[in-house]
Design an enzyme around this catalytic site. Structure first.
Site, PDB file in Angstrom:
ATOM      1  N   LYS A   1       0.855  -1.177   0.000  1.00 34.31           N
ATOM      2  CA  LYS A   1       0.000   0.000   0.000  1.00 34.31           C
ATOM      3  C   LYS A   1       0.900   1.238   0.000  1.00 34.31           C
ATOM      4  O   LYS A   1       1.901   1.299   0.726  1.00 34.31           O
ATOM      5  CB  LYS A   1      -0.904   0.020   1.227  1.00 34.31           C
ATOM      6  CG  LYS A   1      -1.898  -1.138   1.304  1.00 34.31           C
ATOM      7  CD  LYS A   1      -3.014  -0.986   0.297  1.00 34.31           C
ATOM      8  CE  LYS A   1      -4.068  -2.070   0.473  1.00 34.31           C
ATOM      9  NZ  LYS A   1      -5.205  -1.915  -0.470  1.00 34.31           N
TER      10      LYS A   1
ATOM     11  N   LYS B   1     -12.920  -7.882  -7.524  1.00 31.35           N
ATOM     12  CA  LYS B   1     -13.377  -8.194  -6.171  1.00 31.35           C
ATOM     13  C   LYS B   1     -14.840  -8.604  -6.287  1.00 31.35           C
ATOM     14  O   LYS B   1     -15.727  -7.758  -6.414  1.00 31.35           O
ATOM     15  CB  LYS B   1     -13.208  -6.989  -5.250  1.00 31.35           C
ATOM     16  CG  LYS B   1     -11.741  -6.701  -4.918  1.00 31.35           C
ATOM     17  CD  LYS B   1     -11.591  -5.494  -4.021  1.00 31.35           C
ATOM     18  CE  LYS B   1     -10.105  -5.311  -3.646  1.00 31.35           C
ATOM     19  NZ  LYS B   1      -9.867  -3.993  -3.015  1.00 31.35           N
TER      20      LYS B   1
END
Length: 386
Positions: free
Chosen positions: A181, A280
């Site tokens: 991240k 997703k």
């Protein structure tokens, strides 16, 4: 722009013809499971996974679904409370025993968006139907089982030293790639340090929409580190600006939050806004829509992978079953359960083999058994709908 992708036909999973069973009992259950350590992105830090679960019972058989929405709106506009509202007041009333899943999904089309709510109910129905038929979910979906590549996602760390330690810990297991991240101020120097320490690992960066086009010079510096991809650097709602940014970068861009359904994927491919797509399933409306997106990308020669939402073992099992589809060519975010939770609420936590692959559960439905005593232990709220 390649207009071909705007009209490219894609197959529909045979599971769409499965019929909805009569439901004897419906429960919404909110659980809260502490993380081993807080998980941070560019938008928020979470100390626990608070998940909304759906339990369906029919003829003594139980099916489960998991909503990937958070209790807060920091990742997406859907929250566990909006999902409750949409599920109870708009989706569930359209469910009729005997209709096909295709007919059910079509009846939901007037409900704009709310893919997380739709996915929760579709998933629970698929698990229930597969369990009633005594077959693994991937078989119901028309897929053949295969080992699943696994990658790990590392949240934003307090320092570069802490990041290097987290990467080192992750690489004690043979993950096929590591995702970092990043955010403004914790990007180029941080990625450079990891690449210098680990020159040969498959590495990617995920920005969670923290940048604008004005930051292109910073993002261009990431080209030096041979990244597999940069995921969602710009706005969650954008496709066009990502297309412009891709023209300035050698590193492939991956779209995640910008992709809500098949139409978004078509647009992204037509505009060359994404050379990789993160599917997703819990966000795009469920397994059937995910398979359509994966098929489109496979036709286009664009890699896809299964993103994770730090799900419990229920949601992780759905993601594993989905990745039996041949379009999933890149390692997904289905990391070992032990990387996130001390214990899970299913009896088959995700474990990596020595070669870095996850074995696909072969039991009926999602292939894992939900431990209802643990669900009860972590329950914050339980509402019986029927």
């Amino acid at each position: 722009m390649n207009p071909h992708f705007l009209h490219c036909p894609v197959p529909v999973s045979p599971a769409a013809q499965a019929r909805v069973p009569a439901l004897d009992r419906i429960d919404l259950i909110t659980v809260r499971i502490p993380y081993l350590r807080p998980f941070s992105t560019s938008v928020h830090t979470w100390a626990a996974k608070e998940a909304l679960l759906l339990r369906l019972e029919s003829g003594g058989v139980v099916g489960w679904g998991e909503c990937v929405a958070d209790p807060d709106p920091f990742y997406a506009s859907e929250t566990t409370q909006t999902v409750r509202h949409i599920f109870k007041d708009f989706l569930l009333p359209l469910l009729t025993p005997g209709q096909t899943l295709a007919e059910l999904l079509a009846s939901w089309s007037p409900v704009r968006g709310h893919g997380m709510a739709k996915a929760m109910l579709e998933n629970a129905l698929l698990d229930l139907i597969a369990r009633q038929q005594g077959v693994p979910l991937h078989q119901l979906l028309g897929l053949s089982p295969r080992p699943i590549q696994s990658g790990v996602a590392l949240g934003i760390q307090p320092s570069i030293e802490a990041l290097l330690e987290a990467v080192s810990d992750a690489l004690r297991r043979p993950y096929h790639r590591v995702k970092l991240k990043i955010m403004q101020g914790k990007d180029v120097e941080w990625v450079a340090a990891v690449r210098a320490a680990y020159p040969d690992i498959s590495l990617m960066a995920d920005a969670n929409g923290d940048y604008g086009l004005e930051h292109a010079p910073i993002l261009r510096q990431l080209d030096a580190f041979n990244l597999t991809m940069i995921e969602q650097p710009l706005s969650y709602s954008d496709i066009v600006q990502h297309a412009a940014l891709q023209q300035e970068l050698r590193t492939p861009l991956c779209l995640d939050e910008s992709i809500h359904d098949l139409d978004d994927a078509r647009s992204a491919l037509a505009l060359d806004a994404a050379r990789i797509i993160n599917i997703k399933q819990g966000r795009v409306g469920g397994m059937i829509e995910s398979l359509r997106i994966a098929a489109l990308c496979e036709q286009a020669g664009v890699g896809v992978w299964s993103g994770g939402m730090d799900e419990t073992g229920i949601g992780r099992a759905f993601n594993i079953q989905l990745q039996a589809a041949t379009g999933f060519t890149l390692a997904g975010d289905t990391a070992e359960t032990a990387s996130y939770f001390k214990e899970d609420i299913v009896d088959q936590p995700v474990v990596l083999a020595d070669d870095g692959y996850i074995a696909m559960p072969m039991g009926p439905g999602i292939g894992v058994n939900v431990l209802e005593e643990r669900v009860t232990r972590y329950t914050l709220n339980r509402e019986r709908i029927r």
